[in-house]
Design an enzyme around this catalytic site. Structure first.
Site, PDB file in Angstrom:
ATOM      1  N   ASP A 188      -3.432   1.206  11.890  1.00 39.93           N
ATOM      2  CA  ASP A 188      -3.133   1.707  10.452  1.00 39.93           C
ATOM      3  C   ASP A 188      -4.389   1.652   9.542  1.00 39.93           C
ATOM      4  O   ASP A 188      -4.534   0.702   9.335  1.00 39.93           O
ATOM      5  CB  ASP A 188      -1.788   1.238   9.900  1.00 39.93           C
ATOM      6  CG  ASP A 188      -1.337   1.715   8.736  1.00 39.93           C
ATOM      7  OD1 ASP A 188      -2.139   2.661   8.193  1.00 39.93           O
ATOM      8  OD2 ASP A 188      -0.285   1.308   8.067  1.00 39.93           O
ATOM      9  N   HIS A 197      -3.097  -6.218   2.752  1.00 39.93           N
ATOM     10  CA  HIS A 197      -2.079  -7.263   3.180  1.00 39.93           C
ATOM     11  C   HIS A 197      -2.959  -8.382   3.511  1.00 39.93           C
ATOM     12  O   HIS A 197      -2.410  -9.377   4.185  1.00 39.93           O
ATOM     13  CB  HIS A 197      -1.603  -6.670   4.441  1.00 39.93           C
ATOM     14  CG  HIS A 197      -0.616  -5.718   4.429  1.00 39.93           C
ATOM     15  ND1 HIS A 197      -0.279  -4.766   5.458  1.00 39.93           N
ATOM     16  CD2 HIS A 197      -0.176  -4.912   3.349  1.00 39.93           C
ATOM     17  CE1 HIS A 197       0.508  -3.768   5.049  1.00 39.93           C
ATOM     18  NE2 HIS A 197       0.500  -3.956   3.810  1.00 39.93           N
ATOM     19  N   GLU A 216       1.914  -9.389   7.205  1.00 40.45           N
ATOM     20  CA  GLU A 216       2.620  -8.993   8.254  1.00 40.45           C
ATOM     21  C   GLU A 216       2.682 -10.177   9.314  1.00 40.45           C
ATOM     22  O   GLU A 216       3.186  -9.557  10.542  1.00 40.45           O
ATOM     23  CB  GLU A 216       2.673  -7.526   8.505  1.00 40.45           C
ATOM     24  CG  GLU A 216       2.784  -6.640   7.292  1.00 40.45           C
ATOM     25  CD  GLU A 216       2.728  -5.065   7.888  1.00 40.45           C
ATOM     26  OE1 GLU A 216       2.298  -4.717   8.761  1.00 40.45           O
ATOM     27  OE2 GLU A 216       3.042  -4.321   6.965  1.00 40.45           O
ATOM     28  N   GLU A 260      -2.565   5.841  12.500  1.00 42.63           N
ATOM     29  CA  GLU A 260      -1.790   6.065  11.302  1.00 42.63           C
ATOM     30  C   GLU A 260      -2.765   6.221  10.154  1.00 42.63           C
ATOM     31  O   GLU A 260      -3.423   5.320   9.812  1.00 42.63           O
ATOM     32  CB  GLU A 260      -0.939   4.797  11.003  1.00 42.63           C
ATOM     33  CG  GLU A 260       0.325   5.067   9.936  1.00 42.63           C
ATOM     34  CD  GLU A 260       1.303   3.810   9.678  1.00 42.63           C
ATOM     35  OE1 GLU A 260       1.383   3.234  10.926  1.00 42.63           O
ATOM     36  OE2 GLU A 260       1.500   3.495   8.567  1.00 42.63           O
ATOM     37  N   HIS A 315       9.020  -1.366   9.147  1.00 37.66           N
ATOM     38  CA  HIS A 315       9.154  -2.330   8.119  1.00 37.66           C
ATOM     39  C   HIS A 315       8.055  -2.030   6.873  1.00 37.66           C
ATOM     40  O   HIS A 315       7.593  -1.129   6.898  1.00 37.66           O
ATOM     41  CB  HIS A 315       8.971  -3.686   8.797  1.00 37.66           C
ATOM     42  CG  HIS A 315       7.497  -3.830   8.772  1.00 37.66           C
ATOM     43  ND1 HIS A 315       6.780  -5.060   9.118  1.00 37.66           N
ATOM     44  CD2 HIS A 315       6.291  -3.061   9.248  1.00 37.66           C
ATOM     45  CE1 HIS A 315       5.826  -5.108   9.333  1.00 37.66           C
ATOM     46  NE2 HIS A 315       5.365  -3.780   9.355  1.00 37.66           N
ATOM     47  N   ASP A 322       2.117   8.182   7.254  1.00 34.72           N
ATOM     48  CA  ASP A 322       3.010   7.467   6.356  1.00 34.72           C
ATOM     49  C   ASP A 322       3.038   7.618   4.870  1.00 34.72           C
ATOM     50  O   ASP A 322       3.892   8.313   4.447  1.00 34.72           O
ATOM     51  CB  ASP A 322       2.342   5.801   6.664  1.00 34.72           C
ATOM     52  CG  ASP A 322       2.962   4.882   5.682  1.00 34.72           C
ATOM     53  OD1 ASP A 322       3.949   5.016   4.887  1.00 34.72           O
ATOM     54  OD2 ASP A 322       2.432   3.719   5.588  1.00 34.72           O
ATOM     55  N   SER A 346       0.802  -1.263  -0.021  1.00 36.83           N
ATOM     56  CA  SER A 346       0.038   0.043  -0.279  1.00 36.83           C
ATOM     57  C   SER A 346       0.962   1.339   0.004  1.00 36.83           C
ATOM     58  O   SER A 346       1.214   1.893   1.136  1.00 36.83           O
ATOM     59  CB  SER A 346      -0.919   0.034   1.285  1.00 36.83           C
ATOM     60  OG  SER A 346      -0.241  -0.058   2.261  1.00 36.83           O
ATOM     61  N   LYS A 357      10.120   4.752   6.826  1.00 41.44           N
ATOM     62  CA  LYS A 357      10.292   3.803   5.985  1.00 41.44           C
ATOM     63  C   LYS A 357      11.377   4.020   5.155  1.00 41.44           C
ATOM     64  O   LYS A 357      11.397   4.982   3.948  1.00 41.44           O
ATOM     65  CB  LYS A 357       9.211   3.413   5.202  1.00 41.44           C
ATOM     66  CG  LYS A 357       8.099   2.826   6.042  1.00 41.44           C
ATOM     67  CD  LYS A 357       6.630   2.941   5.145  1.00 41.44           C
ATOM     68  CE  LYS A 357       5.557   1.900   5.592  1.00 41.44           C
ATOM     69  NZ  LYS A 357       4.222   2.050   4.764  1.00 41.44           N
ATOM     70  N   GLU A 403      -4.275  -2.446   9.618  1.00 44.34           N
ATOM     71  CA  GLU A 403      -3.516  -3.018  10.731  1.00 44.34           C
ATOM     72  C   GLU A 403      -4.070  -2.733  12.024  1.00 44.34           C
ATOM     73  O   GLU A 403      -4.316  -1.443  12.378  1.00 44.34           O
ATOM     74  CB  GLU A 403      -2.002  -2.219  10.540  1.00 44.34           C
ATOM     75  CG  GLU A 403      -1.358  -2.657   9.513  1.00 44.34           C
ATOM     76  CD  GLU A 403       0.052  -2.248   9.194  1.00 44.34           C
ATOM     77  OE1 GLU A 403       0.923  -1.597  10.127  1.00 44.34           O
ATOM     78  OE2 GLU A 403       0.421  -1.738   7.978  1.00 44.34           O
ATOM     79  N   LYS A 430       7.684  -0.335  14.308  1.00 42.71           N
ATOM     80  CA  LYS A 430       6.314  -1.182  13.693  1.00 42.71           C
ATOM     81  C   LYS A 430       6.962  -2.248  12.842  1.00 42.71           C
ATOM     82  O   LYS A 430       7.496  -2.006  11.759  1.00 42.71           O
ATOM     83  CB  LYS A 430       5.671  -0.128  12.814  1.00 42.71           C
ATOM     84  CG  LYS A 430       4.340  -0.683  12.433  1.00 42.71           C
ATOM     85  CD  LYS A 430       3.484   0.110  11.606  1.00 42.71           C
ATOM     86  CE  LYS A 430       3.330  -0.070  10.089  1.00 42.71           C
ATOM     87  NZ  LYS A 430       2.086   0.729   9.745  1.00 42.71           N
TER      88      LYS A 430
HETATM   89  P1  PGA Z   1       3.074  -1.316   2.955  1.00 43.68           P
HETATM   90  O1  PGA Z   1       2.271  -1.095   4.374  1.00 43.68           O
HETATM   91  O2  PGA Z   1       4.482  -1.701   3.422  1.00 43.68           O
HETATM   92  O3  PGA Z   1       2.671  -2.192   1.978  1.00 43.68           O
HETATM   93  O4  PGA Z   1       3.070   0.122   2.607  1.00 43.68           O
HETATM   94  C1  PGA Z   1       2.784  -0.871   5.407  1.00 43.68           C
HETATM   95  C2  PGA Z   1       2.134   0.324   5.941  1.00 43.68           C
HETATM   96  O5  PGA Z   1       1.227   0.904   5.404  1.00 43.68           O
HETATM   97  O6  PGA Z   1       2.470   0.984   7.214  1.00 43.68           O
HETATM   98 ZN    ZN Z   2       0.813   2.458   6.948  1.00 46.90          ZN
END
Ligand code: PGA
Ligand code: ZN
Length: 428
Positions: free
Chosen positions: A248, A161, A211, A290, A370, A317, A41, A342, A170, A393
Protein backbone atom coordinates in the site's frame (compact mmCIF):
# COMPACT_ATOMS: atom_id res chain seq x y z
CA UNK A 1 -39.31 -5.68 17.41
CA UNK A 2 -39.35 -2.08 18.61
CA UNK A 3 -36.22 -0.19 19.63
CA UNK A 4 -36.33 0.78 23.28
CA UNK A 5 -33.02 2.53 23.75
CA UNK A 6 -30.00 3.73 21.78
CA UNK A 7 -26.93 5.06 23.51
CA UNK A 8 -23.39 5.92 22.52
CA UNK A 9 -20.14 6.20 24.44
CA UNK A 10 -16.78 7.79 23.95
CA UNK A 11 -14.25 4.91 23.99
CA UNK A 12 -10.65 4.57 22.80
CA UNK A 13 -9.15 3.24 19.61
CA UNK A 14 -5.80 1.46 19.33
CA UNK A 15 -3.92 4.77 19.19
CA UNK A 16 -5.61 6.04 22.34
CA UNK A 17 -7.74 8.42 20.27
CA UNK A 18 -11.43 8.67 21.15
CA UNK A 19 -13.89 6.80 19.03
CA UNK A 20 -17.54 5.79 19.35
CA UNK A 21 -19.32 2.69 20.56
CA UNK A 22 -23.09 2.66 20.25
CA UNK A 23 -25.67 0.17 21.41
CA UNK A 24 -29.24 -0.50 20.49
CA UNK A 25 -31.59 -2.19 22.92
CA UNK A 26 -34.92 -3.76 22.10
CA UNK A 27 -38.03 -3.92 24.27
CA UNK A 28 -37.13 -7.46 25.38
CA UNK A 29 -33.71 -6.31 26.61
CA UNK A 30 -31.66 -7.69 23.72
CA UNK A 31 -28.76 -5.33 23.19
CA UNK A 32 -25.81 -5.16 20.79
CA UNK A 33 -22.87 -2.81 20.28
CA UNK A 34 -21.16 -1.35 17.23
CA UNK A 35 -17.66 0.18 17.31
CA UNK A 36 -16.06 2.46 14.73
CA UNK A 37 -12.43 2.53 13.65
CA UNK A 38 -10.50 5.60 12.48
CA UNK A 39 -7.87 6.24 9.79
CA UNK A 40 -4.65 8.28 9.72
CA UNK A 41 -4.04 8.49 5.99
CA UNK A 42 -7.60 9.31 5.07
CA UNK A 43 -8.96 9.97 1.59
CA UNK A 44 -10.34 13.49 1.14
CA UNK A 45 -13.70 12.20 -0.13
CA UNK A 46 -14.41 9.94 2.85
CA UNK A 47 -17.63 10.54 4.79
CA UNK A 48 -17.03 13.00 7.61
CA UNK A 49 -15.61 11.71 10.89
CA UNK A 50 -17.03 14.28 13.27
CA UNK A 51 -15.10 15.42 16.33
CA UNK A 52 -15.67 18.00 19.06
CA UNK A 53 -12.66 20.20 18.28
CA UNK A 54 -12.81 21.19 21.93
CA UNK A 55 -10.36 20.93 24.84
CA UNK A 56 -10.47 17.18 25.37
CA UNK A 57 -8.07 14.87 23.59
CA UNK A 58 -6.55 17.69 21.52
CA UNK A 59 -9.87 18.41 19.88
CA UNK A 60 -10.45 14.75 19.03
CA UNK A 61 -13.07 14.08 21.71
CA UNK A 62 -16.49 12.92 20.56
CA UNK A 63 -18.71 13.73 23.56
CA UNK A 64 -20.43 16.63 21.85
CA UNK A 65 -20.92 14.50 18.73
CA UNK A 66 -22.62 11.90 20.91
CA UNK A 67 -24.75 14.44 22.77
CA UNK A 68 -25.95 15.95 19.50
CA UNK A 69 -26.96 12.52 18.17
CA UNK A 70 -28.61 11.59 21.47
CA UNK A 71 -30.73 14.72 21.25
CA UNK A 72 -31.44 14.82 17.53
CA UNK A 73 -30.90 11.42 15.92
CA UNK A 74 -31.62 8.64 18.38
CA UNK A 75 -35.06 9.90 19.55
CA UNK A 76 -36.23 9.61 15.92
CA UNK A 77 -35.48 5.88 16.01
CA UNK A 78 -37.07 4.98 19.31
CA UNK A 79 -40.28 3.01 19.49
CA UNK A 80 -39.94 2.22 15.83
CA UNK A 81 -39.61 -1.05 14.04
CA UNK A 82 -37.29 -1.48 11.07
CA UNK A 83 -37.74 -4.23 8.54
CA UNK A 84 -34.10 -4.76 7.74
CA UNK A 85 -30.65 -3.18 7.53
CA UNK A 86 -31.48 -1.19 4.42
CA UNK A 87 -34.61 0.22 5.99
CA UNK A 88 -32.68 1.23 9.11
CA UNK A 89 -29.67 2.70 7.27
CA UNK A 90 -31.85 4.65 4.88
CA UNK A 91 -33.52 6.25 7.88
CA UNK A 92 -30.10 7.19 9.31
CA UNK A 93 -29.06 8.65 5.97
CA UNK A 94 -32.23 10.67 5.56
CA UNK A 95 -32.16 11.96 9.13
CA UNK A 96 -28.61 13.15 8.53
CA UNK A 97 -29.67 14.68 5.24
CA UNK A 98 -26.19 15.59 3.98
CA UNK A 99 -24.17 13.95 1.22
CA UNK A 100 -21.14 13.18 3.37
CA UNK A 101 -22.84 12.63 6.76
CA UNK A 102 -21.47 15.85 8.18
CA UNK A 103 -24.54 16.66 10.28
CA UNK A 104 -24.22 13.79 12.74
CA UNK A 105 -20.87 12.36 11.61
CA UNK A 106 -20.20 9.09 9.79
CA UNK A 107 -18.62 7.81 12.99
CA UNK A 108 -21.79 7.86 15.07
CA UNK A 109 -23.95 6.80 12.13
CA UNK A 110 -21.75 3.78 11.43
CA UNK A 111 -21.62 2.73 15.10
CA UNK A 112 -25.43 2.68 15.05
CA UNK A 113 -25.63 0.89 11.69
CA UNK A 114 -23.25 -1.85 12.91
CA UNK A 115 -25.12 -2.25 16.20
CA UNK A 116 -28.30 -2.81 14.18
CA UNK A 117 -26.60 -5.50 12.10
CA UNK A 118 -25.39 -7.35 15.17
CA UNK A 119 -28.77 -7.02 16.78
CA UNK A 120 -30.41 -8.50 13.68
CA UNK A 121 -28.06 -11.48 13.76
CA UNK A 122 -28.84 -12.00 17.46
CA UNK A 123 -32.60 -11.85 16.91
CA UNK A 124 -32.37 -14.20 13.96
CA UNK A 125 -30.17 -16.51 16.05
CA UNK A 126 -27.49 -16.68 13.38
CA UNK A 127 -23.78 -16.13 13.74
CA UNK A 128 -22.89 -12.66 12.42
CA UNK A 129 -21.06 -13.89 9.29
CA UNK A 130 -24.00 -16.13 8.42
CA UNK A 131 -26.51 -13.33 8.90
CA UNK A 132 -24.39 -11.01 6.72
CA UNK A 133 -24.10 -13.73 4.11
CA UNK A 134 -27.81 -14.51 3.96
CA UNK A 135 -28.76 -10.86 3.89
CA UNK A 136 -26.16 -9.92 1.26
CA UNK A 137 -27.10 -12.88 -0.91
CA UNK A 138 -30.81 -12.19 -0.69
CA UNK A 139 -30.66 -8.43 -1.20
CA UNK A 140 -27.46 -7.63 -3.04
CA UNK A 141 -25.65 -10.38 -4.91
CA UNK A 142 -27.16 -13.76 -5.56
CA UNK A 143 -23.99 -15.68 -6.36
CA UNK A 144 -22.20 -14.89 -3.13
CA UNK A 145 -20.48 -17.77 -1.41
CA UNK A 146 -19.02 -17.64 2.06
CA UNK A 147 -15.27 -18.12 2.00
CA UNK A 148 -12.24 -17.58 4.16
CA UNK A 149 -10.35 -14.48 3.04
CA UNK A 150 -6.75 -14.47 1.92
CA UNK A 151 -5.04 -12.13 4.39
CA UNK A 152 -2.79 -9.23 3.46
CA UNK A 153 -0.52 -9.11 6.48
CA UNK A 154 1.18 -5.77 6.93
CA UNK A 155 4.51 -6.80 8.46
CA UNK A 156 6.56 -3.66 7.76
CA UNK A 157 4.98 -0.29 8.51
CA UNK A 158 5.97 3.09 7.09
CA UNK A 159 4.27 6.28 5.91
CA UNK A 160 1.76 7.85 8.29
CA UNK A 161 1.76 4.71 10.47
CA UNK A 162 5.35 4.86 11.68
CA UNK A 163 8.01 7.43 12.49
CA UNK A 164 10.67 5.99 10.18
CA UNK A 165 11.55 7.26 6.69
CA UNK A 166 9.94 4.41 4.81
CA UNK A 167 7.87 6.25 2.22
CA UNK A 168 5.38 3.57 1.25
CA UNK A 169 2.95 2.88 4.05
CA UNK A 170 2.51 -0.90 4.03
CA UNK A 171 4.60 -3.90 3.05
CA UNK A 172 2.39 -6.94 3.20
CA UNK A 173 2.59 -10.66 2.57
CA UNK A 174 -0.18 -12.83 1.16
CA UNK A 175 0.00 -16.54 2.00
CA UNK A 176 -1.31 -17.69 -1.37
CA UNK A 177 -0.07 -21.27 -1.53
CA UNK A 178 -2.12 -22.98 1.15
CA UNK A 179 -5.25 -24.99 1.18
CA UNK A 180 -6.65 -23.62 4.43
CA UNK A 181 -6.86 -20.24 6.13
CA UNK A 182 -5.15 -21.61 9.21
CA UNK A 183 -2.13 -22.91 7.31
CA UNK A 184 -1.84 -19.61 5.49
CA UNK A 185 -2.05 -17.65 8.72
CA UNK A 186 0.56 -19.84 10.42
CA UNK A 187 2.92 -19.23 7.52
CA UNK A 188 2.42 -15.45 7.85
CA UNK A 189 2.98 -15.58 11.60
CA UNK A 190 6.18 -17.61 11.21
CA UNK A 191 7.55 -15.14 8.69
CA UNK A 192 6.61 -12.25 10.99
CA UNK A 193 8.52 -13.86 13.86
CA UNK A 194 11.57 -14.64 11.74
CA UNK A 195 11.51 -11.06 10.44
CA UNK A 196 11.80 -9.90 14.03
CA UNK A 197 15.01 -11.95 14.45
CA UNK A 198 16.33 -10.75 11.11
CA UNK A 199 15.79 -7.12 12.12
CA UNK A 200 17.32 -7.76 15.52
CA UNK A 201 20.43 -9.35 14.04
CA UNK A 202 20.89 -6.42 11.70
CA UNK A 203 20.64 -3.98 14.59
CA UNK A 204 17.24 -2.53 13.64
CA UNK A 205 14.49 -1.69 16.09
CA UNK A 206 11.72 -4.25 16.39
CA UNK A 207 9.23 -1.71 17.74
CA UNK A 208 5.94 -1.85 15.86
CA UNK A 209 3.88 0.73 13.99
CA UNK A 210 0.16 1.45 14.13
CA UNK A 211 -0.90 -1.75 12.40
CA UNK A 212 1.34 -4.05 14.41
CA UNK A 213 4.06 -4.48 11.77
CA UNK A 214 7.69 -3.64 12.48
CA UNK A 215 8.82 -0.08 11.81
CA UNK A 216 12.62 -0.28 11.40
CA UNK A 217 14.69 2.76 10.48
CA UNK A 218 14.93 1.93 6.81
CA UNK A 219 13.86 4.15 3.97
CA UNK A 220 13.71 2.35 0.65
CA UNK A 221 11.02 0.00 -0.62
CA UNK A 222 13.73 -2.30 -1.99
CA UNK A 223 15.32 -2.58 1.45
CA UNK A 224 11.94 -3.47 2.95
CA UNK A 225 11.16 -6.06 0.27
CA UNK A 226 14.67 -7.59 0.54
CA UNK A 227 14.27 -7.91 4.32
CA UNK A 228 10.93 -9.65 3.85
CA UNK A 229 12.40 -11.91 1.15
CA UNK A 230 15.15 -13.08 3.48
CA UNK A 231 12.65 -13.63 6.31
CA UNK A 232 10.44 -15.74 4.01
CA UNK A 233 13.41 -17.88 3.00
CA UNK A 234 14.76 -18.18 6.55
CA UNK A 235 11.31 -19.32 7.69
CA UNK A 236 11.51 -22.13 5.15
CA UNK A 237 8.88 -20.87 2.71
CA UNK A 238 9.08 -20.32 -1.00
CA UNK A 239 8.57 -16.91 -2.55
CA UNK A 240 5.85 -16.91 -5.20
CA UNK A 241 4.72 -20.42 -4.40
CA UNK A 242 3.77 -19.96 -0.75
CA UNK A 243 3.94 -16.20 -0.41
CA UNK A 244 3.50 -13.13 -2.55
CA UNK A 245 3.93 -9.47 -1.63
CA UNK A 246 1.43 -6.63 -1.53
CA UNK A 247 2.08 -2.89 -1.21
CA UNK A 248 0.00 0.00 0.00
CA UNK A 249 1.93 3.01 -1.29
CA UNK A 250 -0.66 5.47 0.13
CA UNK A 251 0.68 7.80 -2.56
CA UNK A 252 -1.76 10.61 -1.78
CA UNK A 253 0.46 11.24 1.23
CA UNK A 254 3.56 11.49 -1.00
CA UNK A 255 2.31 14.04 -3.49
CA UNK A 256 3.75 17.51 -2.81
CA UNK A 257 2.64 20.07 -5.39
CA UNK A 258 2.98 18.14 -8.64
CA UNK A 259 5.61 15.55 -7.68
CA UNK A 260 5.69 12.45 -5.54
CA UNK A 261 8.39 13.24 -2.96
CA UNK A 262 10.50 10.57 -1.31
CA UNK A 263 12.59 10.82 1.85
CA UNK A 264 15.85 10.49 -0.13
CA UNK A 265 14.92 13.74 -1.93
CA UNK A 266 13.87 11.82 -5.04
CA UNK A 267 10.92 13.53 -6.75
CA UNK A 268 8.93 11.56 -9.29
CA UNK A 269 6.30 12.59 -11.80
CA UNK A 270 3.23 10.42 -12.17
CA UNK A 271 4.75 8.65 -15.21
CA UNK A 272 8.00 8.08 -13.34
CA UNK A 273 6.21 6.63 -10.32
CA UNK A 274 4.30 4.24 -12.61
CA UNK A 275 7.62 3.20 -14.13
CA UNK A 276 9.13 2.71 -10.68
CA UNK A 277 6.17 0.59 -9.53
CA UNK A 278 6.41 -1.45 -12.68
CA UNK A 279 10.11 -2.10 -11.99
CA UNK A 280 9.29 -3.17 -8.42
CA UNK A 281 6.58 -5.41 -9.82
CA UNK A 282 9.12 -7.03 -12.16
CA UNK A 283 11.77 -7.52 -9.52
CA UNK A 284 9.60 -8.79 -6.67
CA UNK A 285 6.60 -11.14 -6.51
CA UNK A 286 4.10 -8.33 -6.00
CA UNK A 287 0.50 -9.37 -6.55
CA UNK A 288 -1.26 -6.28 -5.26
CA UNK A 289 -0.53 -2.54 -5.27
CA UNK A 290 -2.87 -0.24 -3.38
CA UNK A 291 -3.03 3.53 -3.97
CA UNK A 292 -0.01 3.47 -6.27
CA UNK A 293 -0.90 7.05 -7.21
CA UNK A 294 -2.60 10.06 -5.63
CA UNK A 295 -6.40 10.01 -5.23
CA UNK A 296 -6.81 12.86 -7.74
CA UNK A 297 -4.31 11.61 -10.31
CA UNK A 298 -6.96 9.85 -12.44
CA UNK A 299 -4.98 10.25 -15.68
CA UNK A 300 -2.07 8.53 -14.00
CA UNK A 301 -4.36 5.83 -12.63
CA UNK A 302 -5.68 5.15 -16.11
CA UNK A 303 -2.14 4.79 -17.46
CA UNK A 304 -1.08 2.64 -14.52
CA UNK A 305 -4.09 0.36 -15.02
CA UNK A 306 -3.26 0.00 -18.71
CA UNK A 307 0.33 -0.87 -17.92
CA UNK A 308 -0.01 -2.99 -14.78
CA UNK A 309 -3.65 -3.99 -14.52
CA UNK A 310 -3.16 -7.33 -16.23
CA UNK A 311 -0.08 -8.16 -14.15
CA UNK A 312 -1.18 -7.30 -10.67
CA UNK A 313 -4.14 -6.27 -8.54
CA UNK A 314 -4.47 -2.45 -8.38
CA UNK A 315 -6.50 -1.48 -5.35
CA UNK A 316 -8.22 1.88 -4.94
CA UNK A 317 -8.45 3.00 -1.32
CA UNK A 318 -8.20 6.81 -1.01
CA UNK A 319 -9.17 6.72 -4.67
CA UNK A 320 -12.63 5.17 -4.24
CA UNK A 321 -13.26 5.64 -0.48
CA UNK A 322 -15.78 2.76 -0.56
CA UNK A 323 -18.12 5.10 -2.43
CA UNK A 324 -20.37 3.55 -5.03
CA UNK A 325 -20.49 6.66 -7.26
CA UNK A 326 -16.73 7.09 -7.29
CA UNK A 327 -16.21 3.40 -7.95
CA UNK A 328 -18.64 3.66 -10.87
CA UNK A 329 -16.51 6.51 -12.24
CA UNK A 330 -13.46 4.26 -11.90
CA UNK A 331 -15.18 1.42 -13.73
CA UNK A 332 -16.26 3.77 -16.53
CA UNK A 333 -12.76 5.19 -16.89
CA UNK A 334 -11.03 1.80 -16.60
CA UNK A 335 -9.19 2.78 -13.48
CA UNK A 336 -7.88 0.12 -11.03
CA UNK A 337 -9.25 -3.43 -10.85
CA UNK A 338 -9.98 -3.74 -7.15
CA UNK A 339 -11.51 -1.70 -4.34
CA UNK A 340 -10.58 -1.47 -0.70
CA UNK A 341 -13.66 -1.71 1.50
CA UNK A 342 -13.57 0.35 4.70
CA UNK A 343 -16.93 0.66 6.39
CA UNK A 344 -16.21 4.02 8.01
CA UNK A 345 -15.23 5.63 4.72
CA UNK A 346 -18.86 5.55 3.69
CA UNK A 347 -20.63 5.32 7.05
CA UNK A 348 -23.38 2.70 6.76
CA UNK A 349 -23.37 -1.01 6.13
CA UNK A 350 -25.98 -0.76 3.36
CA UNK A 351 -23.83 1.62 1.32
CA UNK A 352 -20.88 -0.70 1.93
CA UNK A 353 -22.90 -3.61 0.52
CA UNK A 354 -23.85 -1.51 -2.51
CA UNK A 355 -20.22 -0.75 -3.26
CA UNK A 356 -19.26 -4.43 -2.89
CA UNK A 357 -22.08 -5.46 -5.21
CA UNK A 358 -21.03 -2.91 -7.82
CA UNK A 359 -17.48 -4.23 -7.65
CA UNK A 360 -18.63 -7.85 -8.06
CA UNK A 361 -20.86 -7.00 -11.00
CA UNK A 362 -17.91 -5.42 -12.77
CA UNK A 363 -15.26 -7.99 -11.87
CA UNK A 364 -13.45 -5.67 -9.53
CA UNK A 365 -12.02 -7.52 -6.55
CA UNK A 366 -12.83 -6.43 -3.00
CA UNK A 367 -10.41 -6.29 -0.10
CA UNK A 368 -12.19 -5.85 3.22
CA UNK A 369 -10.04 -3.59 5.39
CA UNK A 370 -9.46 -2.34 8.91
CA UNK A 371 -8.25 1.19 9.69
CA UNK A 372 -4.94 2.07 11.30
CA UNK A 373 -6.89 3.17 14.39
CA UNK A 374 -8.88 0.06 15.33
CA UNK A 375 -10.84 -1.35 18.23
CA UNK A 376 -11.18 -4.86 19.61
CA UNK A 377 -14.31 -5.30 17.52
CA UNK A 378 -13.89 -8.00 14.89
CA UNK A 379 -16.87 -7.08 12.68
CA UNK A 380 -14.79 -6.94 9.49
CA UNK A 381 -13.83 -10.61 9.86
CA UNK A 382 -17.51 -11.56 9.62
CA UNK A 383 -18.02 -9.06 6.83
CA UNK A 384 -15.19 -10.60 4.79
CA UNK A 385 -16.53 -14.13 5.22
CA UNK A 386 -20.19 -13.21 4.77
CA UNK A 387 -19.71 -11.22 1.57
CA UNK A 388 -17.26 -13.80 0.21
CA UNK A 389 -14.85 -10.97 -0.62
CA UNK A 390 -11.90 -13.36 -0.68
CA UNK A 391 -9.36 -10.95 0.80
CA UNK A 392 -8.88 -9.12 4.10
CA UNK A 393 -6.34 -6.53 5.16
CA UNK A 394 -6.07 -6.43 8.91
CA UNK A 395 -2.47 -5.71 9.83
CA UNK A 396 0.28 -7.81 11.31
CA UNK A 397 -0.44 -10.78 13.56
CA UNK A 398 0.45 -8.61 16.52
CA UNK A 399 -1.51 -6.40 18.98
CA UNK A 400 -5.03 -7.36 20.00
CA UNK A 401 -6.70 -4.79 17.76
CA UNK A 402 -5.31 -6.78 14.81
CA UNK A 403 -5.31 -10.33 16.19
CA UNK A 404 -8.97 -10.02 17.25
CA UNK A 405 -9.83 -10.21 13.54
CA UNK A 406 -7.47 -13.12 12.85
CA UNK A 407 -8.78 -14.95 15.92
CA UNK A 408 -12.38 -14.43 14.85
CA UNK A 409 -11.50 -15.81 11.42
CA UNK A 410 -9.85 -18.84 13.02
CA UNK A 411 -13.02 -19.48 15.00
CA UNK A 412 -15.29 -19.09 11.97
CA UNK A 413 -13.04 -21.44 10.04
CA UNK A 414 -13.12 -24.01 12.80
CA UNK A 415 -16.93 -23.98 12.77
CA UNK A 416 -17.55 -23.83 9.05
CA UNK A 417 -14.53 -25.34 7.36
CA UNK A 418 -14.85 -22.93 4.45
CA UNK A 419 -12.92 -22.70 1.21
CA UNK A 420 -9.73 -20.62 1.19
CA UNK A 421 -8.59 -19.53 -2.24
CA UNK A 422 -5.08 -18.77 -3.42
CA UNK A 423 -4.40 -15.70 -5.49
CA UNK A 424 -4.92 -17.30 -8.92
CA UNK A 425 -8.33 -18.67 -7.97
CA UNK A 426 -9.64 -15.46 -6.46
CA UNK A 427 -13.00 -14.78 -7.98
CA UNK A 428 -16.00 -12.95 -6.66
P1 PGA B 1 -5.61 4.38 7.40
O1 PGA B 1 -4.63 3.40 6.64
O2 PGA B 1 -6.57 3.59 8.16
O3 PGA B 1 -4.66 5.18 8.25
O4 PGA B 1 -6.26 5.23 6.34
C1 PGA B 1 -5.01 2.21 6.06
C2 PGA B 1 -4.85 2.25 4.58
O5 PGA B 1 -4.41 3.28 4.00
O6 PGA B 1 -5.17 1.27 3.91
ZN1 ZN C 1 -4.58 2.32 1.87
Amino acid sequence: MKIKKIKAFEVLDSRGTPTIAAFIELKDGTREFGFVPSGASTGSREAIEKRDNGKNFNGKGVEKVIKFAEENLFPELLDKEFKDQKNFDERLISLDGTKNKERFGANIILATSLAFCKLSSTILKKPLYKHIHDYFLENFYKETQMKMPLPMMNILNGGAHANNNLDFQEFMIQPVGFSSFKEGLICGVEIFNVLKNTLNEKGFSTAVGDEGGFAPGISSAEEALDLITSAVEAAGYEINKDITFALDCASTELLKNTKYSFSNAKKLSSDELIEYLSQLNKNYPITSIEDGLDENDWDGWRKMTEKLGKLTQLVGDDLFVTNQDILQEGIDKKVANSVLIKINQIGTLTETFETIRLAYENNYKCVISHRSGETEDSFIADLAVGTGAGQIKTGAPSRSDRTSKYNRLLMIDAFENLKYLGRGELKN
